[in-house]
Design a protein around this motif. Structure first.
Motif, PDB file in Angstrom:
ATOM      1  N   LYS B 102       0.852  -1.044  -0.073  1.00 11.33           N
ATOM      2  CA  LYS B 102      -0.048   0.008  -0.028  1.00 11.33           C
ATOM      3  C   LYS B 102       0.838   1.378   0.123  1.00 11.33           C
ATOM      4  CE  LYS B 102      -4.216  -1.233   2.265  1.00 11.33           C
ATOM      5  NZ  LYS B 102      -5.035  -1.345   3.366  1.00 11.33           N
ATOM      6  N   GLU B 103       2.004   1.121   0.894  1.00 10.48           N
ATOM      7  CA  GLU B 103       2.840   2.438   0.995  1.00 10.48           C
ATOM      8  C   GLU B 103       3.524   2.674  -0.473  1.00 10.48           C
ATOM      9  OE1 GLU B 103       5.939   1.922   3.943  1.00 10.48           O
ATOM     10  OE2 GLU B 103       4.457   2.345   5.447  1.00 10.48           O
ATOM     11  N   GLN B 106       0.704   4.209  -2.682  1.00 16.01           N
ATOM     12  CA  GLN B 106       0.655   5.481  -2.291  1.00 16.01           C
ATOM     13  C   GLN B 106       1.520   6.529  -2.693  1.00 16.01           C
ATOM     14  OE1 GLN B 106      -1.990   5.644   0.139  1.00 16.01           O
ATOM     15  NE2 GLN B 106      -2.114   7.721  -0.371  1.00 16.01           N
ATOM     16  N   ALA B 107       3.099   6.093  -2.313  1.00 18.95           N
ATOM     17  CA  ALA B 107       4.068   6.986  -2.843  1.00 18.95           C
ATOM     18  C   ALA B 107       4.075   7.111  -4.674  1.00 18.95           C
ATOM     19  CB  ALA B 107       5.113   6.181  -2.572  1.00 18.95           C
ATOM     20  N   TYR B 109       1.351   6.979  -6.391  1.00 18.07           N
ATOM     21  CA  TYR B 109       0.311   8.004  -6.927  1.00 18.07           C
ATOM     22  C   TYR B 109       0.573   9.234  -6.600  1.00 18.07           C
ATOM     23  CZ  TYR B 109      -2.160   3.610  -8.529  1.00 18.07           C
ATOM     24  OH  TYR B 109      -2.570   2.692  -9.160  1.00 18.07           O
ATOM     25  N   GLU B 110       1.149   9.300  -5.164  1.00 18.54           N
ATOM     26  CA  GLU B 110       1.324  10.974  -4.853  1.00 18.54           C
ATOM     27  C   GLU B 110       2.597  11.436  -5.616  1.00 18.54           C
ATOM     28  OE1 GLU B 110       1.455  10.325  -0.746  1.00 18.54           O
ATOM     29  OE2 GLU B 110      -0.860  10.443  -0.687  1.00 18.54           O
ATOM     30  N   GLY B 111       3.344  10.668  -6.147  1.00 20.75           N
ATOM     31  CA  GLY B 111       4.610  11.207  -6.585  1.00 20.75           C
ATOM     32  C   GLY B 111       4.677  12.195  -7.792  1.00 20.75           C
ATOM     33  N   PRO B 112       5.613  12.986  -8.142  1.00 18.09           N
ATOM     34  CA  PRO B 112       5.349  13.946  -9.073  1.00 18.09           C
ATOM     35  C   PRO B 112       5.026  13.517 -10.727  1.00 18.09           C
ATOM     36  CG  PRO B 112       7.691  13.501  -8.730  1.00 18.09           C
ATOM     37  CD  PRO B 112       6.982  12.607  -7.696  1.00 18.09           C
ATOM     38  N   VAL B 114       3.250  10.390 -12.366  1.00 18.98           N
ATOM     39  CA  VAL B 114       2.649   9.007 -12.234  1.00 18.98           C
ATOM     40  C   VAL B 114       2.510   8.199 -13.667  1.00 18.98           C
ATOM     41  CG1 VAL B 114       0.831   7.656 -11.491  1.00 18.98           C
ATOM     42  CG2 VAL B 114       1.342   9.656 -10.528  1.00 18.98           C
TER      43      VAL B 114
END
Lengths: 287, 145
Positions: B102-103, B106-107, B109-112, B114
């Motif tokens: 999950k982490e 998450q990382a 999708y939130e990254g600069p 995708v």
């Protein structure tokens, strides 16, 4: 006499270091053998089941669906994977496999492309002037799932593109630690199991026959090839373990013999020296 | 006709299960598939999911991923890429694997930038699916309490 003693001492030292090396090698091989043997045994059930399924598919009507299941019409060019060891010092392991390969090649009339696996197989291919297609210098790679998949995919490609009509594997079958025999097995096209021929057998395939057979058949062929190559590796370790155990036993025996010889020579020297002293003393007293 | 199926679940690392069952449900490529004694010969590919073995003493569950199933003559052979019987599932480790997957997602999708075709995202997704499947299996077997 002192010359002789020095020579004997040197010989004992040499045999002792040989003994140390061979004993260490046999112990290392024993550990590696245990690991590889476990892998072979774990895969045995999977491979047996898969080849059972494959035999039934190839005996059924669905066999027309995959090129791996169609019998060869004319065998013009065949491939032979020769799986030998990466290193020597393993008794007759490599040479007896090569002998089996030579014999096999003599019985066949078609052209052969050889695919050597293992450093010793590569060297032998160069020496014998075989037609070589691909070479894989390390048999040990077969233990790694990803590398093994790459190797078998590459080998299968030669069959897929039509440059080979059939494919054989020469490897050393691992029966037990003390028994391993070189064998040559056909893996492509898959030979239908005549005993299981069953005209009524109609499989239901899901999602659809073609797609499924395209997954199952290469998977089974890969599993078969990997299983054989793993056995070759297990046999290599077993052969080396036996060869090194024998030679360390021999070295031990030789060391004992030499020590005995050394002791006898030393005692003889002392005896003769004592005799000289005594005779000298006797001679002095008489004068 | 037999009233029992002989079931074997095997992976590359050995036989995971061998025994009898009155019925089997497997995650086939086209959805869950139930097999009873007397089933016609069948071969299907499998996806990540739960294998249910109906047995007289109650149901047994296994989490599997990939592979194929063959049904022939009341023998059900499951050759899976990964297979674990419910009792063998390490719940704590699975939760940890799920958290990590999950982490990673998450990382990503939130990254600069995708990139959905990213191999790592695919791997994390598959890992998450496997972990969730394991937990479902353990839950079905009543191991999660």
């Amino acid at each position: 006499m002192p010359e002789n003693l020095r020579v004997l001492r040197r010989k004992i030292r040499t045999t002792e270091s040989i003994w140390q090396i061979t004993r260490a090698m046999s112990m290392v091989s024993a550990v590696q053998l245990r690991r590889v043997q476990q892998g072979v045994e774990q895969r045995r059930a999977f491979f047996a089941k898969l080849s059972e399924i494959l035999a039934r598919i190839s005996a059924s009507d669905s066999s027309v669906l995959h090129p791996y299941l169609r019998p060869v019409e004319v065998e013009k060019c065949a491939g032979l994977v020769v799986a030998a060891g990466d290193r020597g010092l393993c008794g007759g392991y490599n040479s007896s496999l090569f002998r089996a390969v030579d014999q096999f090649l003599k019985t066949k009339t078609c052209r052969f492309e050889i695919i050597p696996v293992g450093a010793k197989a590569v060297a032998q291919a160069r020496r014998s002037g075989w037609n070589v297609t691909d070479t894989y210098a390390s048999l040990r790679d077969i233990e790694d799932t990803e590398k093994a998949a790459q190797i078998s995919a590459q080998i299968r490609r030669h069959f897929d593109d039509g440059s080979l009509d059939s494919l054989y594997v020469a490897y050393t079958r691992f029966i037990s630690t003390s028994r391993h025999v070189p064998v040559i097995e056909q893996i492509l096209p898959v030979e239908p199991d005549e005993t299981k021929q069953d005209a009524d057998l109609e499989y239901i395939f899901e999602p659809d026959a073609e797609q499924l057979i395209n997954t199952v058949v290469p998977m089974a062929v890969d599993a078969e090839l990997r299983y054989y190559l793993l056995q070759a590796l297990a046999s290599e370790h077993a052969a080396r373990m036996i060869a090194m155990t024998t030679s360390s036993d021999n070295a031990e025996e030789m060391r004992d013999d030499l020590t005995k010889q050394l002791n006898r020579a030393r005692q003889q020297r002392i005896t003769s020296e004592v005799l000289e002293v005594i005779t000298g003393a006797e001679a002095l007293r008489q004068t | 006709m037999n009233t029992e199926l002989r079931v074997e679940i095997t992976t590359q690392s050995g036989v995971q299960y061998q025994g009898a069952a009155t019925g089997v449900v497997v995650p086939a490529a086209l959805g869950y598939l139930g097999i009873r004694p007397g089933h016609a010969p069948l071969i299907s590919s499998l996806v990540t999911g739960i294998v249910t073995l109906h047995q007289e003493e109650g149901d047994a569950y296994a989490a599997i991923t990939g592979g194929i199933i063959e049904v022939f003559d009341d023998c059900v052979t499951i050759l899976a890429d990964i297979a674990e019987m419910a009792a063998e599932i390490d719940v704590a480790r699975t939760r940890e694997a799920m958290r990590r997957a999950k982490e990673r997602l998450q990382a990503a999708y939130e990254g600069p930038s995708v990139s959905y075709a990213d191999l790592d995202i695919d791997r994390a997704r598959l890992a998450l699916a496997r972990a969730v499947n394991r937990l479902h299996t353990a839950n079905k077997a009543g191991l999660l309490g």
